[in-house]
Design a protein around this motif. Structure first.
Motif, PDB file in Angstrom:
ATOM      1  N   GLU A  77       0.825  -1.356  -0.081  1.00 18.84           N
ATOM      2  CA  GLU A  77       0.071  -0.085   0.097  1.00 18.84           C
ATOM      3  C   GLU A  77       0.817   1.324   0.020  1.00 18.84           C
ATOM      4  O   GLU A  77       0.160   2.273   0.083  1.00 18.84           O
ATOM      5  N   LYS A  78       2.174   0.975   0.179  1.00 22.82           N
ATOM      6  CA  LYS A  78       3.176   2.229   0.012  1.00 22.82           C
ATOM      7  C   LYS A  78       2.539   3.271   1.116  1.00 22.82           C
ATOM      8  O   LYS A  78       1.755   4.309   0.748  1.00 22.82           O
ATOM      9  N   ALA A  79       3.155   2.977   2.272  1.00 25.25           N
ATOM     10  CA  ALA A  79       2.397   3.788   3.536  1.00 25.25           C
ATOM     11  C   ALA A  79       2.622   5.264   3.239  1.00 25.25           C
ATOM     12  O   ALA A  79       3.480   6.004   2.677  1.00 25.25           O
ATOM     13  N   ASN A  80       1.646   5.857   4.004  1.00 20.62           N
ATOM     14  CA  ASN A  80       1.643   7.539   3.779  1.00 20.62           C
ATOM     15  C   ASN A  80       2.303   7.986   4.973  1.00 20.62           C
ATOM     16  O   ASN A  80       2.677   7.333   5.789  1.00 20.62           O
ATOM     17  N   ARG A  81       2.442   9.255   5.157  1.00 20.84           N
ATOM     18  CA  ARG A  81       3.297   9.975   6.472  1.00 20.84           C
ATOM     19  C   ARG A  81       2.602   9.492   7.507  1.00 20.84           C
ATOM     20  O   ARG A  81       3.254   9.058   8.416  1.00 20.84           O
ATOM     21  N   GLY A  82       1.126   9.399   7.734  1.00 24.66           N
ATOM     22  CA  GLY A  82       0.419   9.038   8.859  1.00 24.66           C
ATOM     23  C   GLY A  82       0.960   7.588   9.428  1.00 24.66           C
ATOM     24  O   GLY A  82       1.078   7.328  10.515  1.00 24.66           O
ATOM     25  N   ASP A  83       0.858   6.706   8.484  1.00 26.12           N
ATOM     26  CA  ASP A  83       1.333   5.354   8.437  1.00 26.12           C
ATOM     27  C   ASP A  83       2.684   5.224   9.163  1.00 26.12           C
ATOM     28  O   ASP A  83       3.087   4.492  10.081  1.00 26.12           O
ATOM     29  N   LEU A  84       3.471   6.209   8.663  1.00 26.20           N
ATOM     30  CA  LEU A  84       5.134   6.064   8.938  1.00 26.20           C
ATOM     31  C   LEU A  84       5.353   6.784  10.258  1.00 26.20           C
ATOM     32  O   LEU A  84       6.073   6.146  11.260  1.00 26.20           O
ATOM     33  N   VAL A  85       4.310   7.386  10.902  1.00 29.79           N
ATOM     34  CA  VAL A  85       4.360   7.992  12.187  1.00 29.79           C
ATOM     35  C   VAL A  85       3.745   6.973  13.036  1.00 29.79           C
ATOM     36  O   VAL A  85       4.433   6.794  14.196  1.00 29.79           O
ATOM     37  N   ILE A  86       2.616   6.335  12.777  1.00 30.46           N
ATOM     38  CA  ILE A  86       2.121   5.158  13.606  1.00 30.46           C
ATOM     39  C   ILE A  86       3.345   4.139  13.746  1.00 30.46           C
ATOM     40  O   ILE A  86       3.692   3.628  14.771  1.00 30.46           O
ATOM     41  N   LEU A  87       3.910   3.696  12.556  1.00 29.39           N
ATOM     42  CA  LEU A  87       4.844   2.637  12.707  1.00 29.39           C
ATOM     43  C   LEU A  87       6.261   2.967  13.531  1.00 29.39           C
ATOM     44  O   LEU A  87       6.827   2.404  14.546  1.00 29.39           O
ATOM     45  N   GLU A  88       6.571   4.524  13.370  1.00 30.91           N
ATOM     46  CA  GLU A  88       7.655   4.831  14.154  1.00 30.91           C
ATOM     47  C   GLU A  88       7.547   4.915  15.616  1.00 30.91           C
ATOM     48  O   GLU A  88       8.029   4.541  16.513  1.00 30.91           O
ATOM     49  N   SER A  89       6.150   5.248  15.998  1.00 32.49           N
ATOM     50  CA  SER A  89       5.597   5.265  17.399  1.00 32.49           C
ATOM     51  C   SER A  89       5.694   3.836  18.021  1.00 32.49           C
ATOM     52  O   SER A  89       5.953   3.617  19.262  1.00 32.49           O
ATOM     53  N   LEU A  90       5.299   2.844  17.066  1.00 38.41           N
ATOM     54  CA  LEU A  90       5.141   1.439  17.498  1.00 38.41           C
ATOM     55  C   LEU A  90       6.688   0.952  17.616  1.00 38.41           C
ATOM     56  O   LEU A  90       6.998   0.286  18.686  1.00 38.41           O
ATOM     57  N   VAL A  91       7.759   1.326  17.047  1.00 34.56           N
ATOM     58  CA  VAL A  91       8.918   0.810  17.131  1.00 34.56           C
ATOM     59  C   VAL A  91       9.519   1.644  18.318  1.00 34.56           C
ATOM     60  O   VAL A  91      10.363   0.868  19.195  1.00 34.56           O
ATOM     61  N   TYR A  92       9.205   2.946  18.666  1.00 35.99           N
ATOM     62  CA  TYR A  92       9.692   3.250  19.903  1.00 35.99           C
ATOM     63  C   TYR A  92       9.074   2.564  20.983  1.00 35.99           C
ATOM     64  O   TYR A  92       9.822   2.458  21.988  1.00 35.99           O
ATOM     65  N   GLU A  93       7.851   2.557  21.009  1.00 40.04           N
ATOM     66  CA  GLU A  93       7.093   2.042  22.051  1.00 40.04           C
ATOM     67  C   GLU A  93       7.617   0.470  22.358  1.00 40.04           C
ATOM     68  O   GLU A  93       7.697   0.028  23.560  1.00 40.04           O
ATOM     69  N   PHE A  94       7.875  -0.362  21.268  1.00 43.75           N
ATOM     70  CA  PHE A  94       8.471  -1.697  21.517  1.00 43.75           C
ATOM     71  C   PHE A  94       9.916  -1.755  21.178  1.00 43.75           C
ATOM     72  O   PHE A  94      10.375  -2.970  20.896  1.00 43.75           O
ATOM     73  N   SER A  95      10.611  -0.882  21.554  1.00 46.05           N
ATOM     74  CA  SER A  95      12.074  -0.805  21.099  1.00 46.05           C
ATOM     75  C   SER A  95      12.775  -1.904  21.853  1.00 46.05           C
ATOM     76  O   SER A  95      13.822  -2.655  21.484  1.00 46.05           O
ATOM     77  N   GLN A  96      12.701  -2.116  23.253  1.00 45.95           N
ATOM     78  CA  GLN A  96      13.214  -3.076  24.129  1.00 45.95           C
ATOM     79  C   GLN A  96      12.993  -4.344  23.388  1.00 45.95           C
ATOM     80  O   GLN A  96      13.935  -5.297  23.306  1.00 45.95           O
ATOM     81  N   ASN A 117      12.524  12.617   3.282  1.00 42.24           N
ATOM     82  CA  ASN A 117      13.693  13.419   2.350  1.00 42.24           C
ATOM     83  C   ASN A 117      13.152  13.081   0.747  1.00 42.24           C
ATOM     84  O   ASN A 117      12.768  14.023   0.027  1.00 42.24           O
ATOM     85  N   ASP A 118      12.999  11.897   0.226  1.00 40.80           N
ATOM     86  CA  ASP A 118      12.408  11.572  -0.836  1.00 40.80           C
ATOM     87  C   ASP A 118      10.896  12.208  -1.267  1.00 40.80           C
ATOM     88  O   ASP A 118      10.771  12.815  -2.202  1.00 40.80           O
ATOM     89  N   ILE A 119      10.149  12.303  -0.164  1.00 42.80           N
ATOM     90  CA  ILE A 119       8.971  12.813  -0.180  1.00 42.80           C
ATOM     91  C   ILE A 119       9.100  14.210  -0.553  1.00 42.80           C
ATOM     92  O   ILE A 119       8.386  14.826  -1.299  1.00 42.80           O
ATOM     93  N   GLU A 120      10.022  15.170   0.108  1.00 41.11           N
ATOM     94  CA  GLU A 120      10.312  16.595  -0.041  1.00 41.11           C
ATOM     95  C   GLU A 120      10.568  16.892  -1.369  1.00 41.11           C
ATOM     96  O   GLU A 120      10.324  18.051  -1.971  1.00 41.11           O
TER      97      GLU A 120
END
Length: 149
Positions: A77-96, A117-120
């Motif tokens: 689905e080629k993630a949009n910016r919102g999906d990336l933010v969610i994924l980033e927060s999940l990675v942070y939450e479950f980093s351990q 950067n590519d998006i910009e």
């Protein structure tokens, strides 16, 4: 007749409930409820029971399988910016937990930064192309006016 009404009520409740996530062990005000609901809605994790068992440990096989499904979905689905933010927060939450299985958060964050950067760059290219199109349109109008004279 009472049996018919009872069966009808049960069936209608089940049909209505299938549209909603109905894990009995996650209240709607739980901090993870929306995340679990989203993962079920997206088909990343199945809802094949009425219990989520949020405190149960996950095997590496299960984690790898569900993570693979999530990544496949992102690729499809080629993630949009919102999906990336969610994924980033999940990675942070479950980093351990991710670090325990060898996930490198710095590499992941670097990839997210590269995607941003590519998006910009793409936005800048679109803007430049639009300017060129506008300029060419004006030149075409001037040429048509000259030919029409």
């Amino acid at each position: 007749m009472k049996k018919f009404i009872f069966i009808y009520l049960i069936l209608s409740t089940l049909i209505f409930a299938q549209g909603k996530m109905i894990f009995q062990d996650i209240p709607q005000n739980h901090w993870a409820y929306k995340a679990v609901e989203n993962l079920v809605d997206e088909g990343v994790i199945p809802q094949d029971a009425y219990l989520f068992r949020g405190n149960s440990p996950v095997t590496r096989y299960e984690f790898a399988y569900d993570l693979s499904k999530a990544l496949n979905k992102v690729n499809m689905e080629k993630a949009n910016r919102g999906d990336l933010v969610i994924l980033e927060s999940l990675v942070y939450e479950f980093s351990q937990e991710l670090n325990k299985i060898g996930f490198d958060a710095e590499t992941f964050n670097g990839k997210i930064e590269n995607i941003q950067n590519d998006i910009e760059l793409l936005k800048k290219g679109i803007s430049e192309n639009q300017s060129s199109i506008n300029e060419l349109t004006e030149r075409l109008k001037k040429l048509e006016e000259k030919v029409g004279d």
